[in-house]
Design an enzyme around this catalytic site. Structure first.
Site, PDB file in Angstrom:
ATOM      1  CE  LYS A   1     108.526  55.228  36.344  1.00 39.41           C
ATOM      2  NZ  LYS A   1     110.010  55.408  36.271  1.00 39.41           N
TER       3      LYS A   1
ATOM      4  CG  ASP B   1     107.926  60.410  38.590  1.00 40.67           C
ATOM      5  OD1 ASP B   1     106.899  61.070  38.883  1.00 40.67           O
ATOM      6  OD2 ASP B   1     109.051  60.926  38.578  1.00 40.67           O
TER       7      ASP B   1
END
Length: 228
Positions: free
Chosen positions: A149, A168
């Site tokens: 991420k 996220d």
């Protein structure tokens, strides 16, 4: 090396009403120009930025797990004003990470990354990969504190990763509401992350909203602004 900070995800937290492609476009169409301009700004970073500018964006992405983006960017600005990005000791960096969770560990990540790129050009390193995905793999393997991420976020913010997903908790929640995924994973493995990224890519094509724009759109839906 992988990030030791895990995103806190609650699979039971998706309680909102399901979303449709039409719902997305009702949100997207009025702000499409703003999203495109933000992505153009990211692209200009890669075209014009120095190694120091690129590293500042990496610092921001090292700080963001489980912390608010605005708070993290203000911390980066404080570090920059005090010349601590380039030379601060971990304890000095930590003092400026007000409101950033896990600030001691993240200060160490910043200093370790700085040490790594003091001996090699960040720009030259990233330019040497055949794809954005390959650059991400290298970052995850070599920069402590950058998981998939965070590495995707960093590459997107410097104009190299519009085709990568920044998964996220907000994006995952909305992908579940859209029916792109069945449920929000607690802590996605590499295999699951790539699988969801493929599903998001397919959905973006179906919905007629490019990947980079879809990410910023879903972030806007949750935060009410188009930021970083």
């Amino acid at each position: 090396m992988k990030s030791e900070i895990k995103e806190e995800l609650n699979p039971e937290s998706v309680k909102s009403e399901p979303l449709s492609v039409q719902d997305l476009h009702e949100l997207y169409d009025p702000i499409k120009d703003q999203i495109e301009e933000r992505l153009a700004e990211f692209q200009r970073i890669w075209e014009t930025a120095s190694d120091e500018d690129l590293f500042r964006e990496m610092v921001f992405c090292l700080l963001t797990p489980q912390s608010k983006a605005r708070i993290c960017w203000r911390a980066v600005e404080r570090l920059e004003r005090k010349c601590l990005i380039a030379s601060g000791e971990p304890c000095q960096v930590q003092e400026e990470l007000v409101g950033v969770r896990f600030n001691q560990r993240k200060a160490e990540y910043v200093c370790l990354a700085r040490s790594m790129f003091s001996h090699r050009s960040l720009r030259t390193t990233l330019a040497g990969f055949p794809s954005h995905a390959a650059a991400r793999e290298w970052l995850v393997a070599n920069v402590l504190g950058l998981g998939y991420k965070e590495a995707s976020h960093f590459l997107r913010n410097i104009g190299l990763g519009e085709d990568l997903a920044i998964l996220d908790r907000h994006i995952l929640k909305n992908l579940a509401l859209l029916g792109v995924i069945d449920k929000v994973p607690e802590s996605p493995t590499k295999r699951r992350y790539i699988e969801i990224e493929r599903q998001m890519t397919a959905f973006s094509s179906q919905a007629g909203i490019p990947m980079g724009q879809l990410d910023l759109l879903l972030w806007y839906k949750e935060a009410g602004e188009i930021f970083k």
